[in-house]
Design an enzyme around this catalytic site. Structure first.
Site, PDB file in Angstrom:
ATOM      1  N   LYS A  22       0.853  -1.203   0.000  1.00  0.00           N
ATOM      2  CA  LYS A  22       0.000   0.000   0.000  1.00  0.00           C
ATOM      3  C   LYS A  22       0.887   1.251   0.000  1.00  0.00           C
ATOM      4  CE  LYS A  22      -1.583   1.526   4.050  1.00  0.00           C
ATOM      5  NZ  LYS A  22      -1.255   2.938   4.386  1.00  0.00           N
ATOM      6  N   ASN A  23       1.927   1.255   0.855  1.00  0.00           N
ATOM      7  CA  ASN A  23       2.726   2.466   1.030  1.00  0.00           C
ATOM      8  C   ASN A  23       3.759   2.693  -0.059  1.00  0.00           C
ATOM      9  OD1 ASN A  23       1.186   3.046   3.201  1.00  0.00           O
ATOM     10  ND2 ASN A  23       2.713   2.487   4.734  1.00  0.00           N
ATOM     11  N   CYS A 117      -4.518  12.972  13.528  1.00  0.00           N
ATOM     12  CA  CYS A 117      -5.213  11.691  13.384  1.00  0.00           C
ATOM     13  C   CYS A 117      -5.012  10.914  14.673  1.00  0.00           C
ATOM     14  CB  CYS A 117      -4.661  10.915  12.197  1.00  0.00           C
ATOM     15  SG  CYS A 117      -3.028  10.266  12.511  1.00  0.00           S
ATOM     16  N   ARG A 122       0.900  14.600  13.040  1.00  0.00           N
ATOM     17  CA  ARG A 122       1.277  14.339  11.634  1.00  0.00           C
ATOM     18  C   ARG A 122       1.488  15.642  10.839  1.00  0.00           C
ATOM     19  NH1 ARG A 122      -0.530   9.207  10.548  1.00  0.00           N
ATOM     20  NH2 ARG A 122       1.080   9.068   8.960  1.00  0.00           N
ATOM     21  N   PRO A 123       2.362  16.535  11.282  1.00  0.00           N
ATOM     22  CA  PRO A 123       2.601  17.776  10.533  1.00  0.00           C
ATOM     23  C   PRO A 123       3.267  17.499   9.178  1.00  0.00           C
ATOM     24  CG  PRO A 123       4.239  17.510  12.239  1.00  0.00           C
ATOM     25  CD  PRO A 123       3.241  16.411  12.445  1.00  0.00           C
ATOM     26  N   LEU A 126       8.107  19.643   7.249  1.00  0.00           N
ATOM     27  CA  LEU A 126       9.360  19.269   6.562  1.00  0.00           C
ATOM     28  C   LEU A 126       9.154  19.241   5.040  1.00  0.00           C
ATOM     29  CD1 LEU A 126      10.535  16.426   8.965  1.00  0.00           C
ATOM     30  CD2 LEU A 126      11.340  18.798   8.900  1.00  0.00           C
ATOM     31  N   ASP A 305       4.940   0.435  12.014  1.00  0.00           N
ATOM     32  CA  ASP A 305       3.700  -0.185  11.527  1.00  0.00           C
ATOM     33  C   ASP A 305       3.555  -1.635  11.965  1.00  0.00           C
ATOM     34  OD1 ASP A 305       3.658   1.584   8.330  1.00  0.00           O
ATOM     35  OD2 ASP A 305       3.212   2.205  10.382  1.00  0.00           O
ATOM     36  N   ARG A 397      -8.558  -0.340   4.854  1.00  0.00           N
ATOM     37  CA  ARG A 397      -7.777   0.708   4.185  1.00  0.00           C
ATOM     38  C   ARG A 397      -6.415   0.202   3.774  1.00  0.00           C
ATOM     39  NH1 ARG A 397      -6.638   4.893   7.501  1.00  0.00           N
ATOM     40  NH2 ARG A 397      -5.756   5.750   5.614  1.00  0.00           N
TER      41      ARG A 397
END
Ligand code: EPZ
Length: 433
Positions: A22-23, A117, A122-123, A126, A305, A397
């Site tokens: 997925k990633n 989230c 989760r900025p 960067l 993860d 998801r």
């Protein structure tokens, strides 16, 4: 609201096939924006996040054809919009991956800030700082990033923190920039190397992807390509954890063991018996589970993860293990649910202490985010009695048909729709990927 029902105690046996990552698929589909030629991707998992990203791209004018069997054809002949709106971005933060490509192609982009989230703020500071160093004018107002740049210029960029999608965003933007970009302290995840492989097939000039310094020599234009996405290393690790907990012996096919070296080493250390092939694993449950501490780290360290799935397994260990989550500030949402199943876990900030061996009992539990829901599945396979997992859309998801795959190797698992959701909880934030 769909739920999953699992009756624990059934050992697993048989063969399971891992889907595409997925990633890796998420940045790969965004690379379609960088050319007006077709991109054909194979081994793309038909998971919720890919469908969401398809909607984000379609809203911009990218023709997307998500075919059965994991083939996705994309063509951004002409973008009709440079905007990724809040209603889509809030459901999947990875939508921010369109920012670099759209800015590089169109000279402007308007992307909603993802917002926080379940696992953290989760900025994307960067990402933005790096684009500014490449000459972009960035304004953040009304919850949107407005970016402009006639043509991005190559720059030397040193990421203060390792950021996976930050590295991916800038690598894509730099592919069409004027001159050379050097990324330092870049993310080394296999998904970065996969995106670089695709970009090079499209005509980009990239060296060092997969390591912490990446050099990108910008070109004027990129062309279409065909590419097969790498296997999902986290799905692979999740199935290793599943058989370690449920008992039995399984064959895992279409995986790439070197991509999850730290996970396999850790599972062997605690007693899981693993034989490796070039694209497969034979995994046998441990006779007893040894406790072992782990700290999550950027690749090649132990992946965040896999933290939740590892925690569930440590409830079966003969002793105490300490888990330190160094990547995200709030990635212990699964602890309360595991405690409801009988786990003995104490959390202090980013450190969780798991006291095993505590037999798990089936219970009604709720998924809060993608990997937390995977850990509840693996815990339920080992638990005594029935577990009902609510809000399984989190699971869907990132895992393609995990219930069917588990049923195929002997788990007593089925989807049910037992009435409406058991009430909105404050923890139900936007999606995390
Ligand atoms: C990617 O998220 C993955 N998502 C996540 O997988 C994964 O957990 C994470 O990398 C870490 O490996 C995708 O690839 C789509 P980061 P990403 O930027 O890129 C901080 C899953 O379950 N940070 O590497 O968003 C950030 O807050 C998902 O599949 C900044 O401070 O993560 C975090 O603490 C969950 N500023 C750390 O860096 C920034 O601009 C790492 O985040 C960017 C990040």
């Amino acid at each position: 609201m769909e739920k999953i029902r699992i009756l624990g105690g059934k050992a697993l046996e048989g063969t399971v096939r891992i889907s595409g990552a997925k990633n890796a698929s998420l940045p790969d589909v965004c690379a379609s924006i960088l050319t007006d030629q077709p991109l054909i991707l194979g081994n793309v998992p038909e998971v919720g996040d890919i469908r969401t990203m398809g909607r984000v791209l379609s809203a911009m004018g990218v023709e997307t054809d998500i075919r059965v069997g994991g083939v996705v054809e994309l063509r951004a002949a002409k973008l009709t919009s440079v905007e990724a709106t809040y209603d889509l971005v809030k459901t999947m933060r990875a939508s921010v991956l369109v920012l670099g490509p759209v800015l590089a192609r169109e000279g402007r982009a308007r992307v909603s800030l993802p917002g926080g989230c379940a696992i953290g703020d989760r900025p994307i500071d960067l990402h933005l700082t790096a684009l500014e160093r490449m000459g972009a004018e960035i304004e953040v107002e009304h919850g949107y990033v407005e970016a402009k740049a006639k043509r991005l210029r190559g720059a030397e960029i040193n990421f203060d923190t390792v950021t996976v999608t930050g590295t991916e965003n800038i690598m894509m933007a730099a592919s069409l920039a004027e001159g050379e970009t050097i990324l330092r302290n870049a993310a080394c995840e296999p998904e970065i190397a996969d995106l670089a492989d695709l970009l090079v097939k499209m005509g980009a000039r990239i060296q060092g992807a997969g390591g912490s310094t990446i050099r990108i020599e910008g070109v004027d234009r990129l062309h279409g390509a065909e590419h097969t996405v790498i296997p999902d290393r986290i799905e692979t690790g999740t199935f290793v954890a599943a058989v370690a907990m449920a008992g039995g012996e399984i064959e895992i096919r279409n995986c790439h063991p070197p991509h999850l070296r730290s996970v396999l080493d850790k599972f062997r250390e605690i007693g899981v018996r693993i034989e490796e092939g070039p694209d497969n694993l034979r995994v046998r449950a441990p006779r007893t589970v040894k406790p072992s501490d782990v700290t999550t780290n950027p690749h090649p360290g132990f992946p965040t993860d896999m933290q939740a799935q590892y925690m569930a397994l440590m409830t079966m260990a003969n002793g105490v293990s300490t888990i330190t989550e160094s990547i995200f500030e709030n990635r212990y949402m699964h602890v309360a649910e595991l405690q409801r199943m009988g786990a003995s876990i104490r959390v202090d900030g980013r450190v969780a202490q798991v006291r095993g061996h505590t037999p798990l009992n089936g219970a009604q539990v709720m998924a809060t985010d993608l990997r937390a829901s995977a850990c509840l599945v693996t815990a339920a396979l080992a638990a005594k009695g029935e577990t009902i997992i609510d809000r399984v859309y989190h699971l869907d998801r990132g895992y393609w048909r995990i219930d069917e795959k588990l049923r195929g190797i002997g788990a007593d698992i089925e989807r049910i729709d037992r009435g409406s959701d058991s009430g909105q909880r404050a923890t139900d934030h936007a999606q995390i990927a």
